[in-house]
Scaffold this motif. Structure first.
Motif, PDB file in Angstrom:
ATOM      1  N   LEU A 104      -4.114  -4.880   8.533  1.00  0.00           N
ATOM      2  CA  LEU A 104      -2.875  -4.408   7.930  1.00  0.00           C
ATOM      3  C   LEU A 104      -2.780  -4.803   6.458  1.00  0.00           C
ATOM      4  N   CYS A 105      -1.957  -4.072   5.722  1.00  0.00           N
ATOM      5  CA  CYS A 105      -1.774  -4.324   4.292  1.00  0.00           C
ATOM      6  C   CYS A 105      -1.128  -5.694   4.093  1.00  0.00           C
ATOM      7  N   ALA A 106      -1.778  -6.558   3.335  1.00  0.00           N
ATOM      8  CA  ALA A 106      -1.220  -7.897   3.127  1.00  0.00           C
ATOM      9  C   ALA A 106      -1.844  -8.591   1.929  1.00  0.00           C
ATOM     10  N   THR A 107      -2.309  -7.829   0.942  1.00  0.00           N
ATOM     11  CA  THR A 107      -3.023  -8.451  -0.179  1.00  0.00           C
ATOM     12  C   THR A 107      -2.531  -7.921  -1.520  1.00  0.00           C
ATOM     13  N   SER A 108      -1.242  -7.621  -1.614  1.00  0.00           N
ATOM     14  CA  SER A 108      -0.660  -7.101  -2.847  1.00  0.00           C
ATOM     15  C   SER A 108       0.735  -7.689  -3.018  1.00  0.00           C
ATOM     16  N   ASP A 109       1.184  -7.784  -4.272  1.00  0.00           N
ATOM     17  CA  ASP A 109       2.548  -8.285  -4.514  1.00  0.00           C
ATOM     18  C   ASP A 109       3.576  -7.160  -4.576  1.00  0.00           C
ATOM     19  N   GLU A 110       3.140  -5.934  -4.234  1.00  0.00           N
ATOM     20  CA  GLU A 110       4.006  -4.761  -4.345  1.00  0.00           C
ATOM     21  C   GLU A 110       5.314  -4.906  -3.576  1.00  0.00           C
ATOM     22  N   CYS A 118       3.053   0.610   4.252  1.00  0.00           N
ATOM     23  CA  CYS A 118       1.670   0.469   4.734  1.00  0.00           C
ATOM     24  C   CYS A 118       1.405   1.513   5.806  1.00  0.00           C
ATOM     25  N   PRO A 119       0.574   2.533   5.511  1.00  0.00           N
ATOM     26  CA  PRO A 119       0.283   3.561   6.518  1.00  0.00           C
ATOM     27  C   PRO A 119      -0.290   2.989   7.805  1.00  0.00           C
ATOM     28  N   PHE A 120      -1.107   1.924   7.690  1.00  0.00           N
ATOM     29  CA  PHE A 120      -1.696   1.339   8.886  1.00  0.00           C
ATOM     30  C   PHE A 120      -0.615   0.738   9.786  1.00  0.00           C
ATOM     31  N   PHE A 121       0.349   0.084   9.185  1.00  0.00           N
ATOM     32  CA  PHE A 121       1.455  -0.468   9.975  1.00  0.00           C
ATOM     33  C   PHE A 121       2.259   0.665  10.608  1.00  0.00           C
ATOM     34  N   PHE A 122       2.480   1.713   9.840  1.00  0.00           N
ATOM     35  CA  PHE A 122       3.259   2.853  10.330  1.00  0.00           C
ATOM     36  C   PHE A 122       2.606   3.481  11.559  1.00  0.00           C
ATOM     37  N   PHE A 123       1.292   3.634  11.527  1.00  0.00           N
ATOM     38  CA  PHE A 123       0.594   4.306  12.617  1.00  0.00           C
ATOM     39  C   PHE A 123       0.237   3.369  13.777  1.00  0.00           C
ATOM     40  N   LYS A 130       4.322 -13.189   2.921  1.00  0.00           N
ATOM     41  CA  LYS A 130       5.378 -12.349   2.347  1.00  0.00           C
ATOM     42  C   LYS A 130       4.912 -10.908   2.184  1.00  0.00           C
ATOM     43  N   SER A 131       3.673 -10.727   1.761  1.00  0.00           N
ATOM     44  CA  SER A 131       3.141  -9.376   1.604  1.00  0.00           C
ATOM     45  C   SER A 131       3.064  -8.661   2.952  1.00  0.00           C
ATOM     46  N   SER A 132       2.595  -9.381   3.976  1.00  0.00           N
ATOM     47  CA  SER A 132       2.502  -8.803   5.326  1.00  0.00           C
ATOM     48  C   SER A 132       3.862  -8.302   5.799  1.00  0.00           C
ATOM     49  N   TYR A 133       4.850  -9.150   5.649  1.00  0.00           N
ATOM     50  CA  TYR A 133       6.199  -8.794   6.093  1.00  0.00           C
ATOM     51  C   TYR A 133       6.795  -7.696   5.220  1.00  0.00           C
ATOM     52  N   GLY A 134       6.571  -7.790   3.914  1.00  0.00           N
ATOM     53  CA  GLY A 134       7.140  -6.809   3.001  1.00  0.00           C
ATOM     54  C   GLY A 134       6.651  -5.400   3.259  1.00  0.00           C
ATOM     55  N   PHE A 135       5.352  -5.254   3.538  1.00  0.00           N
ATOM     56  CA  PHE A 135       4.816  -3.926   3.819  1.00  0.00           C
ATOM     57  C   PHE A 135       5.382  -3.367   5.129  1.00  0.00           C
ATOM     58  N   ALA A 136       5.633  -4.240   6.083  1.00  0.00           N
ATOM     59  CA  ALA A 136       6.229  -3.790   7.340  1.00  0.00           C
ATOM     60  C   ALA A 136       7.680  -3.378   7.128  1.00  0.00           C
TER      61      ALA A 136
END
Length: 383
Positions: free
Chosen positions: A58-64, A93-98, A82-88
């Motif tokens: 899952l997406c977890a390597t950006s400060d976006e 994060c398309p991977f989290f979405f799918f 924080k990145s992991s939770y933020g993308f969720a």
């Protein structure tokens, strides 16, 4: 992958693997193939593979999305959490979405508390990871793997047989052998490629859903690299660096670039982004598939283990095998276990291996790039 392509183009193709995987993830969902989202190398992928499910990091390597995460989480928390939770939370994060299911492991206190909030967005299964690599811990982890199997069977109305798990073990072992064969090209002297390119390839394969194709891809790439290496030694001699510490995918790759922009090569990655995850295989001769999986995955030398002898063991081997001139320990801000462990790693590298060591604390922002370059230049000049 065609061998006539130039190596830089091939490396960039692997770097684009994450983006291309977004489309493939949607294709999997259109075919009703289960998608399991994961964060950590402790996840036993063979169980999902045996069910016919796909696994994705899952997406977890950006400060976006960190600012969004900090509305709910403490600011002084590890950027990866924080990145992991933020993308969720932001659904960016398309991977989290799918993903149909998110699987986490209790590697650290911050993560296991974050998982509680993550379950507001998706079904979450948390595996209770032991704190030590003891026989008692091994039995607990075996229980957790069997529990994961039961969860997947119940959630997806499937049956995961031991024969299917054995087949999945073979597939994953073949993948590990191929990846190890590739990154061991870092042993060449002079180097055959930049550490940035080694990392692009290894990181890119984590977004490949067809695990059986990875050995073929690696063999073709290795053949291409060796062919060019025999005819052209294009990299001059420079200090050889091993990176250890926290995961460094995404924005944290700035550390690799800072090293190689300032006069050295990264020839080896001990951290879980590369060697830590694939160095050991699952024992295919073990008649108890759950015991075999437990022993392989619990052997990973993460700083969440105490004591963490396996990290030292792997470091010791890689420093010798890759003829390393220095070790750089990358610590993500507020990652307490890796931060505390820097003392023992420094003592080992300085006193046992008699080579220089430096720890670098960073996050997913670009604010410290200038400072990183200054520190790397000074450290490498000393070498």
């Amino acid at each position: 992958m065609e061998l006539q392509k130039r190596l830089p183009e091939i490396f960039e193709e692997f770097a684009e693997g994450r983006r291309n995987a977004f489309i493939k993830a949607k294709e999997l969902k259109d075919k009703d193939i289960p998608l399991i989202g994961v964060f950590c190398t402790y996840f036993p992928q063979e169980i999902a593979l045996a069910m016919g499910a796909a696994t994705v990091s899952l997406c977890a390597t950006s400060d976006e999305t960190i600012a969004d995460a900090e509305q709910d989480l403490p600011r002084n928390l590890c950027p990866l959490i924080k990145s992991s939770y933020g993308f969720a939370k932001t659904d960016k994060c398309p991977f989290f979405f799918f993903s149909d299911l998110i699987v986490g492991e209790t590697t650290c206190d911050g993560k296991k508390k974050m998982y509680e909030y993550l379950s507001d967005f998706k079904p979450v299964h948390v595996m209770e990871l032991p704190n030590s690599q003891s026989e008692v811990g091994l039995q607990l982890w075996k229980h957790e793997i069997i529990k994961l199997k039961s969860t997947l069977e119940e959630m997806f109305d499937a049956e995961i047989s031991e024969d299917d798990i054995r087949k999945a073990i073979t597939i994953k072992n073949n993948e590990r052998k191929a990846l190890k064969k590739f990154y061991e090209l870092g042993k060449k002297e002079p180097v055959a490629m930049l550490g940035q390119d080694i990392f692009k390839v290894i990181n890119g394969t984590t977004f490949s859903f067809d695990k059986e194709q990875i050995p073929k891809q690696m063999d073709e790439l290795i053949e291409k690299i060796n062919s060019e290496y025999e005819t052209e030694k294009k990299y001059e001699a420079k200090p050889r660096i091993l990176i250890t510490g926290c995961p460094i995918g995404g924005a944290a790759e700035k550390v690799i670039k800072a090293i190689e922009d300032n006069g050295a090569y990264v020839v080896a990655f001990e951290n879980c982004s590369v060697a830590k995850a694939v160095d050991e295989l699952v024992d295919e001769e073990n008649p108890d598939v759950y015991d075999a999986l437990s022993r392989k995955y619990l052997s990973i030398g993460c700083s969440c283990m105490t004591p963490n002898h396996n990290r030292i063991k792997l470091l010791n081997k890689m420093i010798d095998d890759y003829r390393v001139d220095a070790v750089i320990d990358v610590i993500l801000t507020a990652c307490h276990t890796y931060s505390v462990e820097t003392l023992s790693i420094k003592r080992f590298v300085n006193n046992e291996k008699n080579i220089p060591y430096m720890s670098v604390e960073t996050d997913f922002s670009t604010n410290d790039i200038g400072q990183l370059n200054t520190r790397m230049a000074a450290f490498i000049e000393m070498l």
